[in-house]
Motif scaffolding. Structure first.
Motif, mmCIF file in Angstrom:
data_model
loop_
_atom_site.group_PDB
_atom_site.id
_atom_site.type_symbol
_atom_site.label_atom_id
_atom_site.label_comp_id
_atom_site.label_asym_id
_atom_site.label_seq_id
_atom_site.Cartn_x
_atom_site.Cartn_y
_atom_site.Cartn_z
ATOM 1 N N GLN A 26 -7.404 3.947 -3.554
ATOM 2 C CA GLN A 26 -7.509 3.636 -4.989
ATOM 3 C C GLN A 26 -7.628 2.138 -5.229
ATOM 4 O O GLN A 26 -8.107 1.730 -6.276
ATOM 5 C CB GLN A 26 -6.253 3.994 -5.758
ATOM 6 C CG GLN A 26 -5.548 5.251 -5.560
ATOM 7 C CD GLN A 26 -4.260 5.155 -6.387
ATOM 8 O OE1 GLN A 26 -4.306 4.849 -7.570
ATOM 9 N NE2 GLN A 26 -3.140 5.405 -5.748
ATOM 10 N N TYR A 27 -7.104 1.350 -4.301
ATOM 11 C CA TYR A 27 -7.170 -0.100 -4.474
ATOM 12 C C TYR A 27 -8.606 -0.557 -4.698
ATOM 13 O O TYR A 27 -8.855 -1.489 -5.463
ATOM 14 C CB TYR A 27 -6.566 -0.787 -3.246
ATOM 15 C CG TYR A 27 -6.875 -2.260 -3.135
ATOM 16 C CD1 TYR A 27 -6.361 -3.174 -4.051
ATOM 17 C CD2 TYR A 27 -7.703 -2.742 -2.122
ATOM 18 C CE1 TYR A 27 -6.655 -4.525 -3.958
ATOM 19 C CE2 TYR A 27 -7.997 -4.093 -2.019
ATOM 20 C CZ TYR A 27 -7.480 -4.981 -2.943
ATOM 21 O OH TYR A 27 -7.782 -6.319 -2.856
ATOM 22 N N SER A 41 0.934 2.272 6.683
ATOM 23 C CA SER A 41 1.043 3.278 5.616
ATOM 24 C C SER A 41 -0.094 3.138 4.631
ATOM 25 O O SER A 41 -0.437 2.029 4.210
ATOM 26 C CB SER A 41 2.366 3.085 4.867
ATOM 27 O OG SER A 41 2.326 3.749 3.614
ATOM 28 N N ALA A 86 -0.169 4.773 1.424
ATOM 29 C CA ALA A 86 0.323 4.683 0.053
ATOM 30 C C ALA A 86 1.044 3.359 -0.184
ATOM 31 O O ALA A 86 0.775 2.656 -1.168
ATOM 32 C CB ALA A 86 1.266 5.851 -0.240
ATOM 33 N N PHE A 87 1.960 2.998 0.718
ATOM 34 C CA PHE A 87 2.678 1.737 0.540
ATOM 35 C C PHE A 87 1.707 0.569 0.671
ATOM 36 O O PHE A 87 1.796 -0.434 -0.038
ATOM 37 C CB PHE A 87 3.810 1.621 1.556
ATOM 38 C CG PHE A 87 5.010 0.875 1.053
ATOM 39 C CD1 PHE A 87 4.886 -0.239 0.244
ATOM 40 C CD2 PHE A 87 6.288 1.303 1.384
ATOM 41 C CE1 PHE A 87 6.007 -0.917 -0.231
ATOM 42 C CE2 PHE A 87 7.415 0.626 0.920
ATOM 43 C CZ PHE A 87 7.267 -0.487 0.117
ATOM 44 N N THR A 140 -1.477 0.550 -0.138
ATOM 45 C CA THR A 140 -2.228 0.446 -1.389
ATOM 46 C C THR A 140 -1.392 -0.259 -2.446
ATOM 47 O O THR A 140 -1.892 -1.100 -3.209
ATOM 48 C CB THR A 140 -2.638 1.854 -1.865
ATOM 49 O OG1 THR A 140 -3.515 2.417 -0.896
ATOM 50 C CG2 THR A 140 -3.339 1.795 -3.212
ATOM 51 N N ALA A 141 -0.104 0.082 -2.497
ATOM 52 C CA ALA A 141 0.786 -0.568 -3.466
ATOM 53 C C ALA A 141 0.819 -2.077 -3.241
ATOM 54 O O ALA A 141 0.709 -2.861 -4.190
ATOM 55 C CB ALA A 141 2.202 0.010 -3.341
#
Lengths: 706, 706
Positions: free
Chosen positions: A157-158, A174, A176-177, A179-180
């Motif tokens: 998504q980034y 990771s 998800a992390f 991307t965060a």
């Protein structure tokens, strides 16, 4: 891209990360889907090379010719994105190899993260890829971005938003992390040059990928997020290369605590590294560790700015005395100095702010600078001019009505000093943040965070100034007779002699086979002795009543030998008894524990800790990867909470730290050259006026894992 | 407003904070100036009472009739804002008293914060106000806001924006830092009911003002920022009242470290409280301490939401295994449990997420919930239904394209559970934050911060469940003969007898005036003894060679008495020697140090710490304000890092923690009833199978400060 590595594998990694043609295997015509998103991003962001979708269902996707299968691809494709169901991945990779595509990014999940069957499938994938000559990133990964060349081999998504490029390379285990963190980088107005998610690391691992991108001259800072690590050597090589390049490496790794480590084990297939060892080894090699994603971002902001910090002296200017106190406290906690200012600086400051008399550090400029902007400007410039001040933080808050004035002041300060300084602006108006960042001025929203980032910057530049460790691993130490292929615990006398030969000071010891020999040894030493049972089957002698201390007459020695044999017969009836060790009582009022363990990730690791009951209760220990020099040994001692004991408490004299550090360094060199060493305990090591001496020694030899 | 305090002073404080008429002394017609801003805010924000500017230069300001002087003010004015130069403040306050105005907020600076002359002027101001019967807030303060009644007796920039009201009362000693915190409260979408800056506290102090506003039923949370503290009793009363009301009190105090304490001393006139004592005492009374302004805000968000947390069990649901590990680690560090889920919960979770097999805590819902929102909803509801889970955190990131869907899911979760849960949304779209907050759902931007806030919520509610300490201070303990007006060190035998009578187990001791008496005492005890020189001039006996241990025959005792006298004559020739103490050797394999100090802020404070060399090196100590009960004693022992030693290490038996706690509690009650106690050291206290016994005792008596 990597001038230090011209191997074929490095060349394939370069083709993977800098492709001129990209196949997308399993491409979807729905560009919102995982297998459509790479096409969308490659097109939208303007990838300049060829994009080659592969899917028998389509003739064309988004205006691109679509290939029916991998075999139909043209020659010279640099890499493929594989986005097919898990069960089809092995066949796809095989076909890519057959078609001469040298590298693949595998998005597909359903491998090592999904239990026993998944792990088996991942192993099959890795074997197939190796045989087929295809380098793998993944599986179970989001792919990667090379923002310089608009390579978007990702469905993160980034990629939906603004994506740089910028001076930071970010590699994450990771998705998800990761991307965060990437999104937070964007929020801070920083940019990523590379974003790489390594996923399950069936082939390419974290360190190898980071090593490839950190060479890029457009990259100034390397940042990584880790959950597990198997390739310790790779990480150390990466750290060393970053250091040669002068580029900071910031790592966040989860799994600090026991419960965390458990959760990590169930989450990834990677072997959990004992965190204390990981932490010690990466710091030893100049890596900056960020405890969480916020601290990572704070560090990245400080490290991405180009100014060099020449020391640990922090100058603080605030609009609030309390904020100054809080930041000074934090500075002390994280190893910065908040130096007293020179007389000249104090005079200059007093001239700027006559109402406040003698001006110290932190400087409290109060709110008066709103009416008189030169107050802030001149006091900060004066503060930064002080020779003991190597960087500055200016703290202020709100000031919604004065953004123009303040931005102007900071721009002037920026021009009048070459030292790094950060603005900490609490509850800052959005416009202020934006404008300061546009000027290249680093801004934080909280004082303690600014201080922690400043400490990271100072540590990075201190590491650059320190000469690199020039330690070569020595040639493997010649094992004494009988030890070369010994498995298990080596007899104490033999172990002690080997260590003594390696330069480790050992208490003298004699193996007596009977009471007469023990008495002769006591006479030879001419001092009170300890007697200890010696057996290849007894590692912890005290637990079987196998140690007697301070014997100093013939009758006592004779009786002692009998007692030890009787105790051994009672408590360890099966043990083979080699005899009794006779040792003069060691002097020394300080006791330490020193050990070596063969870490599954980092290899030989040396430990030093507080002796006695404390090592168990406080876990007051320091680790380093072997080999290392005396300076690292001194640094280990400085980490011990019990360190003050070394300098003498309750009227005891100080002991020679350097002599202990030399012992640690010598031991580390020997351990690094002794691959068959599995475990070593020197417990206790006693230190007195004559320096340290290891009293007891348990050494276990075992062939290293293949 | 304060039902517990109907004193005249409390009634004046109520008029100050809830005025129906406000005079502004020194009012400016320039509403942007410090002395014009209160008028502007009172008018703009719609204060319903009378506003009475005072300034001889004007007939009218902003449509309000302006009074030439204080004497011309009408009757019944509730309070005055004083915004005149420092040199005119004393006269203004005198005039306000003469005109019957009972309270004033003094903005003016130039008092205690400005050196010797300023401190003298502040003293004169305080004296004048007391004589004139005027209650003071300030000087050198920004004033205060009562947002419920639109009272803006302030020039703080915070008042320029939206200012609530909301459920938080915030009282701050610092103007600038306080404004920053208030602005952060607004940024988070929380509201302040009261904002009060106490400034130099020449009269009204932090605790008294907070006590007045915390009674307001519209206030749910009390928050304070401190730089220094002189009124320890007031703070404890405040904490106790907050507890009775069930309202959390969150404090941030700067000045943790030595360097920080130095800066604080130069910044405020307040005596710096030893931070470890402050920290221990406020925790003892249920206060939550926030280490900095960010943590304070994080706590306020959790505490301002109305749901009750019934225990320490945290359920974590994440979109990233790594984030789950990080939060579980942090939870363990801050005292929360991340419980294993019940079999029933695991079955329900497995039904929700069949692909993932046995589901643990943290629950990794992965990114699949984007396609299947029920996955997130059902797994979080299931997790929160588990009886061991008392609150939840849901971690996710970015999801810019799915804000609607996610907000809907969280709204449903909110409706289906009564347990508190927080959303941690990293790099959240602004709309998501806004909409969740509008639904009353607490949102954080970082996982560790959410966990820390959850811990604060759990601790607050655990404190509410614990029955309040019902300890009355006992009547002053009768001092033994000779101690009633003794100044300085009390003879050991007398001190020991006094403590023994108070219930503190003391090792038996006999004072022998000569060798014959010492031998008789040794025979009486029938065991090895220690001999110690006794002198009112020798506090540290070992330093003068004044202690001999383990003597067990007549010759040794006789020789020992002679040795002690000889050592004293050599090392302390001026000391008066009362004789030699004879004491049987104490059993016990664990050693602690117990002490009492009369803290200048909090009064009698009891300390317990690791014995031996460690107390000096590790500073491993715990403090409590006296008196306290056995439970607090147990809590003190639980705080010691060396606590594991109490439970037996290296084969030693565990000792009875409760017996030690009883000693601490008994000592605390005695100390609280003995105001002339200045210092007490019980060092060592030895603990064996028979419980603790204090071996040595140094007691210093001195009249308490007036």
């Amino acid at each position: 891209m990597n001038p230090t590595d011209t191997s074929p594998r490095a060349q394939v990694i370069a083709r993977l990360l800098h492709p001129r043609s990209i196949a997308v295997v399993g491409a979807s015509a729905d560009l919102a889907k995982i297998n459509g998103r790479p096409l969308k991003h490659l097109i939208d962001k303007g990838f300049g090379g060829r994009i080659l979708p592969v899917n028998p269902k389509y003739r064309e996707i988004a205006g691109l010719a679509c290939f029916a299968d991998i075999a139909s691809l043209p020659d010279g494709v640099d890499m493929a994105v594989v986005a097919v169901p898990a069960r089809e991945v092995v066949a796809s990779v095989e076909a890519l190899g057959a078609r001469g595509v040298p590298a693949a990014v595998v998005f597909s999940s359903g491998f090592g993260e999904m239990g026993e069957a998944g792990r088996a499938l991942e192993q099959r994938l890795a074997d197939t890829a190796r045989r087929a000559g295809v380098l793998l990133c993944g599986p179970n990964c989001l792919g990667f971005i090379n923002a310089f060349e608009n390579v978007y081999a990702t469905f993160s998504q980034y990629a939906d938003g603004e994506t740089g490029p910028g001076p930071i390379a970010f590699v994450t285990q990771s998705g998800a992390f990761g991307t965060a963190i990437a999104a937070l980088v964007r929020q801070r107005g920083l940019g990523l040059g590379y974003f790489i998610n390594t996923g399950n690391e069936a082939d390419l691992q974290f360190a190898e990928l980071m090593l490839a991108v950190v060479e890029d001259p457009r990259i100034r800072v390397a940042a990584g997020y880790l959950e597990g690590l198997t390739d310790g050597d790779g990480l150390v090589r990466l750290a060393q290369r970053c250091r040669e390049l002068g580029k900071p490496l910031v790592l966040t790794k989860v799994g600090r605590m026991a419960s965390g480590a458990r959760a990590a084990a169930s989450h990834t297939g990677a072997l959990a590294v004992e965190d204390a060892v990981f932490d010690a080894v990466i710091r030893q090699h100049g890596v900056l560790r960020a405890r969480n994603e916020e601290q990572m971002l704070d560090m990245l902001e400080a490290l991405a700015q180009p100014r060099v910090c020449e020391g640990f002296g922090l100058g603080i200017a605030t609009q609030s005395g309390g904020a100054g106190v809080m930041m000074a406290d934090r500075a002390e906690e994280v190893g910065l100095a908040v130096p007293e200012l020179s007389a000249a600086t104090q005079q200059r400051l007093a001239a700027v702010m006559p109402a406040f008399g003698a001006a110290g550090n932190p400087v409290d400029v109060t709110g008066q600078f709103v009416a008189r902007p030169e107050l802030l400007r001149e006091s900060v410039v004066t503060l930064l001019d002080d020779p003991q001040v190597h960087m500055g933080i200016v703290w202020l808050q709100l000031m919604t009505a004065h953004v123009d004035k303040l931005v102007g002041i900071f721009e002037e300060i920026q021009a009048r000093t070459t030292k790094p300084f950060f603005v900490c602006w609490v509850a800052a108006p959005a416009a202020a943040l934006q404008r300061l960042r546009a000027l290249g001025i680093v801004v934080y929203g909280a004082g303690e965070r600014a201080v922690e980032a400043a400490a990271a910057l100072a540590r990075h530049h201190a590491g650059r100034r320190r000469p690199p460790q020039a330690l070569e691993r020595s040639a493997p130490a010649a094992a004494p007779a009988g030890a070369a292929d010994h498995q298990g615990m080596l007899p104490s006398v033999q172990a002690a002699a080997w260590l003594q030969a390696a330069g480790v000071p050992m208490a003298p010891v004699v193996l007596a086979h009977d009471a007469d020999a023990a008495v002769a040894a006591w006479r030879y030493f001419g001092a009170p002795v300890a007697l200890k049972v010696e057996s290849p089957d007894i590692a912890h002698k005290t637990e079987v009543g196998g140690v007697l201390l301070r014997l100093d007459d013939e009758a006592a020695v004779r009786a002692g030998v009998a007692t030890l044999r009787a105790n051994a017969a009672r408590h360890a009836p099966q043990a083979r008894i080699d005899g009794v060790l006779v040792q003069p009582m060691a002097a020394g009022h300080v006791e330490l524990v020193v050990g070596v363990q063969r870490d599954p990730v980092f290899g030989m690791v040396v430990m030093v800790g507080s002796g006695g009951v404390l090592v168990e209760v406080l876990k007051d220990v320091a680790f380093r990867r072997a080999p290392f020099g005396v300076d690292e040994g001194l640094a280990m001692l400085a980490e011990l909470r019990m360190g003050a004991v070394l300098d003498g408490v309750r009227g005891q004299p100080a002991v020679d730290r350097r002599a202990i550090a030399q012992l640690l360094a010598d031991l580390s060199r020997w351990a690094a050259a002794t691959p068959r060493l599995a475990e070593l305990d020197l417990n206790p090591v006693r230190i007195g006026a004559d320096g340290p001496v290891a009293v007891d020694c348990v050494m276990v030899l075992r062939d290293p894992p293949a």
